[in-house]
Design an enzyme around this catalytic site. Structure first.
Site, PDB file in Angstrom:
ATOM      1  N   CYS A 256       5.333  -2.317  -3.308  1.00 25.07           N
ATOM      2  CA  CYS A 256       4.259  -2.932  -2.520  1.00 25.07           C
ATOM      3  C   CYS A 256       3.005  -3.220  -3.343  1.00 25.07           C
ATOM      4  CB  CYS A 256       3.927  -2.057  -1.321  1.00 25.07           C
ATOM      5  SG  CYS A 256       5.310  -1.960  -0.178  1.00 25.07           S
TER       6      CYS A 256
ATOM      7  N   HIS B 220      -2.645  -4.266   1.128  1.00 32.28           N
ATOM      8  CA  HIS B 220      -1.210  -4.317   1.404  1.00 32.28           C
ATOM      9  C   HIS B 220      -0.979  -3.947   2.864  1.00 32.28           C
ATOM     10  CE1 HIS B 220       3.009  -3.774   1.397  1.00 32.28           C
ATOM     11  NE2 HIS B 220       2.923  -2.477   1.601  1.00 32.28           N
TER      12      HIS B 220
ATOM     13  N   ASN C 230       5.884  -5.343   7.175  1.00 31.57           N
ATOM     14  CA  ASN C 230       5.688  -5.080   5.748  1.00 31.57           C
ATOM     15  C   ASN C 230       6.658  -5.946   4.946  1.00 31.57           C
ATOM     16  OD1 ASN C 230       5.511  -4.097   3.159  1.00 31.57           O
ATOM     17  ND2 ASN C 230       5.615  -1.931   3.738  1.00 31.57           N
TER      18      ASN C 230
END
Ligand code: ACO
Length: 344
Positions: free
Chosen positions: A129, A269, A299
């Site tokens: 990520c 993020h 995500n």
């Protein structure tokens, strides 16, 4: 088919050190929308649980035949069209992903071929990520050194390829998507002003895909054990993410003589709305200045930052001269933050 080798040779550095700036962004998300209600048909979960624990309402899932490279290539095509770039205008292509089409060749090679970028070299970068930020920092060095004029940084992940559809603790969290940004030399005082990264490899067992690499090559046993799917210790990752995201932003602010009040926006993020809210609260930043697209995309790993950046720009929340910080935490653990004075 191989191209003419002379067309791939690079020009020597032209100028001394300069800052890099993001001068364009484009994204791609698959057409198919999967809502929380859709997931309740196959998983013991509910829209109420998913929204209250994560903020996620829906995510995009790739169609059969869509891959990380096809999504990334479409984002690059859109970026080039928006910036009026031709095939010879890209020098370097860096692709951040944890879901490459295959372990090799690199997804950068596949995108280079699909888009048709005869002069570009490229490579993949794996930082989960945090991957997009690691790639941004890496690409910026080639601009700063004067080695390249235009670097394209791609964050792309087809997370649906590595998510166990029977595991409610992870299947509800992730989605597919891609984004691409263009890096060019910044005007004086603009662009990427500072960055900070760290890794903490002691977190390796808290967020991982156990099999399919050299440690546990694919076998009937690893497939039966579902070890080719992502696993995470959600609570440990959550706590680490909250502390590290706030700490990373504060570090950049402190060493640049800034406070949170100086930031037009923080672009984090997108893993969990609760992580974003907790980070904003720790920073003393109004929650509305923390960019969020998690409700729409979930995500998407390396794609979350360009997706959030595009949303911020479309909302008119970032203007030339504004200060912004990107920040991310991911598997590894990997951590990163980047301070920019917006330059386009
Ligand atoms: N639906 C309903 N119930 C669920 C679901 C679901 N989808 N998932 C878990 N539960 C249950 C659990 O089984 C548990 O039940 P129990 O108490 O009977 O055992 C209960 O809900 C609570 O589970 P927790 O894991 O404690 O839930 P939590 O509030 O911690 O939320 C979550 C879990 C959303 C995963 C959170 O921990 C999180 O967001 N962690 C961080 C994720 C992250 O940041 N990842 C980093 C980046 S990813 C990358 O780098 C690739």
């Amino acid at each position: 088919m191989g191209g003419n080798i002379t067309s791939c040779m690079f020009e020597p550095p032209r100028e001394g050190p300069r800052r890099a700036a993001i001068t364009g962004v484009a994204t791609y998300a698959p057409q198919r929308v999967v809502t929380n209600a859709d997931l309740t048909h196959t998983l013991d979960t509910s829209d109420e649980w998913i929204v209250s624990r994560t903020g996620i309402r829906e995510r995009r899932i790739g169609a059969p035949g869509e891959t990380t490279s096809t999504m990334g290539a479409e984002a690059v095509r859109r970026l080039m069209a928006a910036k009026g770039l031709g095939p010879d205008d890209v020098d370097l292509l860096i692709v951040a992903t944890v879901t490459p089409d295959m372990l090799f060749p690199a997804t950068a090679c596949l995108i280079q071929d699909q888009v048709g970028l005869p002069r570009a070299w490229g490579f993949d970068l794996s930082a989960a990520c945090s991957g997009f930020l690691y790639a941004l920092t890496t690409g910026a060095q080639f601009i700063a050194a004067g080695a390249h004029r235009r670097v394209v940084v791609v964050g792309a992940d087809l997370m649906s390829a590595i998510i166990d559809p029977t595991d409610r603790t992870t299947a509800v969290l992730f989605g597919d998507g891609a984004g691409a940004v263009l890096l060019e030399q910044a005007a004086d005082g603009f662009g990427i002003l500072d960055f900070h990264h760290r890794v903490d490899g002691s977190g390796r067992d808290d967020l991982l895909m156990p099999a399919g690499g050299s440690l546990k090559p694919a076998s009937a046993e690893t497939v039966a054990a579902r070890e080719h799917f992502l696993r995470q210790n959600g609570r440990v990752v959550f706590k680490f993410a909250v502390s590290q995201m706030a700490w990373s932003v504060e570090l950049l602010l402190r060493r640049n003589g800034l406070t949170a009040a100086d930031l037009a926006v923080v672009i984090p993020h997108q893993a969990n709305q609760r992580i974003l809210d907790a980070t904003a609260d720790r920073l003393g930043l109004p929650r509305e200045r923390m960019a969020s697209v998690i409700g729409r995309y979930g995500n998407t790993t390396a794609a979350t930052l360009p997706l959030a950046l595009e949303d911020v720009l479309q909302g008119g929340r970032l203007s030339r001269g504004d200060l912004a910080v990107f920040v991310a935490v991911g598997a590894g653990f990997t951590v990163g933050a980047t301070l920019v004075r917006w330059d386009c």
